[in-house]
Scaffold this active site. Structure first.
Site, short mmCIF file in Angstrom:
data_model
loop_
_atom_site.label_atom_id
_atom_site.label_comp_id
_atom_site.label_asym_id
_atom_site.label_seq_id
_atom_site.Cartn_x
_atom_site.Cartn_y
_atom_site.Cartn_z
N LYS A 173 18.22 -20.56 21.63
CA LYS A 173 17.05 -21.43 21.49
C LYS A 173 16.92 -22.39 22.67
CE LYS A 173 15.34 -19.88 17.63
NZ LYS A 173 14.11 -19.06 17.70
N VAL A 228 11.99 -5.71 18.99
CA VAL A 228 11.62 -6.44 20.21
C VAL A 228 12.70 -6.40 21.28
CG1 VAL A 228 10.02 -7.98 19.00
CG2 VAL A 228 12.42 -8.67 19.30
N TYR A 251 23.06 -19.02 18.34
CA TYR A 251 21.67 -19.39 18.05
C TYR A 251 21.23 -20.59 18.88
CZ TYR A 251 17.63 -20.47 15.01
OH TYR A 251 16.37 -20.71 14.50
#
Length: 251
Positions: free
Chosen positions: A156, A62, A152
């Site tokens: 997010k 992706v 992370y």
């Protein structure tokens, strides 16, 4: 009505992604099971077909624009225009900030943020043409900060801002965008975290359950159920929201 509509779920070879792909199939969608590993994607797709659904496994990195464009074109050709997109693909490269490498940072950003951007850009063209679309981005309770997860957590949190902007830009085309932010979910990813911390997964789960008001850890199906609602026709007036599915209140 979901009949003849196509949903794309990334990171769908296991965990939350696989549970979501199966749930959306039960909801009536044809499902593209997208993952870096096409063979693993096809295992999930085959299980959906065996249960009477329509699905195809598609191998896509992706974070690679050419692969994304080719993958989405294949999905549109084989299943129909993708009008539902669940950006679930993700990795972790946990470390304290003074030990975190540039590679740790870049790889997490590339999969979570760049990946969500590329997949959304490719799929929204079909959604706006169809005058219907549902985008669900997987955030996390870690967006509020979590030791050892500067990369992370930042990714997010970034997905939440991305979601709200998509809702503003795409709403007039009948497209909604929302984020689901799971708390502690029992998956291979959380098992890897336990291993990194040097504790047994059973003890890790028990500790997490004690800190959760409902007294248990989450399962992939808990997240899939919320995603199912957000992808439904009835959720057309819910957009730009971040829904924490964490077994208790989070701001």
């Amino acid at each position: 009505m979901t009949q003849n509509r196509t949903a794309v779920v990334t990171g769908a070879a296991r965990g939350i992604g696989a549970a979501t792909a199966r749930r959306l199939s039960r909801d009536g969608y044809a499902v593209a099971v997208v993952d870096l590993d096409e063979a693993a994607s096809e295992v999930v797709a085959a299980s959906i077909r065996e249960a009477g659904g329509s699905a195809v496994g598609v191998g896509v990195d992706v974070s690679d624009a050419e692969q994304v464009e080719a993958g989405v074109a294949r999905i549109a050709d084989e299943l129909g225009p993708p009008v539902v997109l669940v950006n679930n693909a993700g990795i972790i490269r946990d470390n304290l900030i003074f030990r975190m490498t540039e590679s740790d940072w870049d790889s997490v950003m590339n999969v979570h943020l760049r990946g969500a951007f590329l997949m959304t850009r490719a799929c929204q063209a079909h959604m706006t043409a169809e005058k219907f679309g549902r985008i669900v981005n997987l955030s996390s309770s870690s967006a509020q900060g979590n030791r050892g997860q500067a990369n992370y957590s930042a990714a997010k949190a970034g997905l939440q801002g991305f979601t709200k902007t998509l809702a503003i830009e795409l709403g007039k085309f009948g497209v909604t965008a929302n984020a689901v932010a799971p708390g502690f979910i029992q998956t291979d990813m959380t098992a890897a975290t336990a291993e990194r911390m040097g504790v047994s997964f059973e003890d890790f789960l028990a500790g997490a359950a004690k800190q959760t008001p409902v007294g248990r850890v989450g399962q992939p199906e808990d997240i899939a159920a919320t995603i199912s609602f957000l992808c439904s026709q009835e959720a057309g007036f819910v957009s730009g929201q971040v829904i924490y599915v964490a077994g208790g209140p989070l701001d």
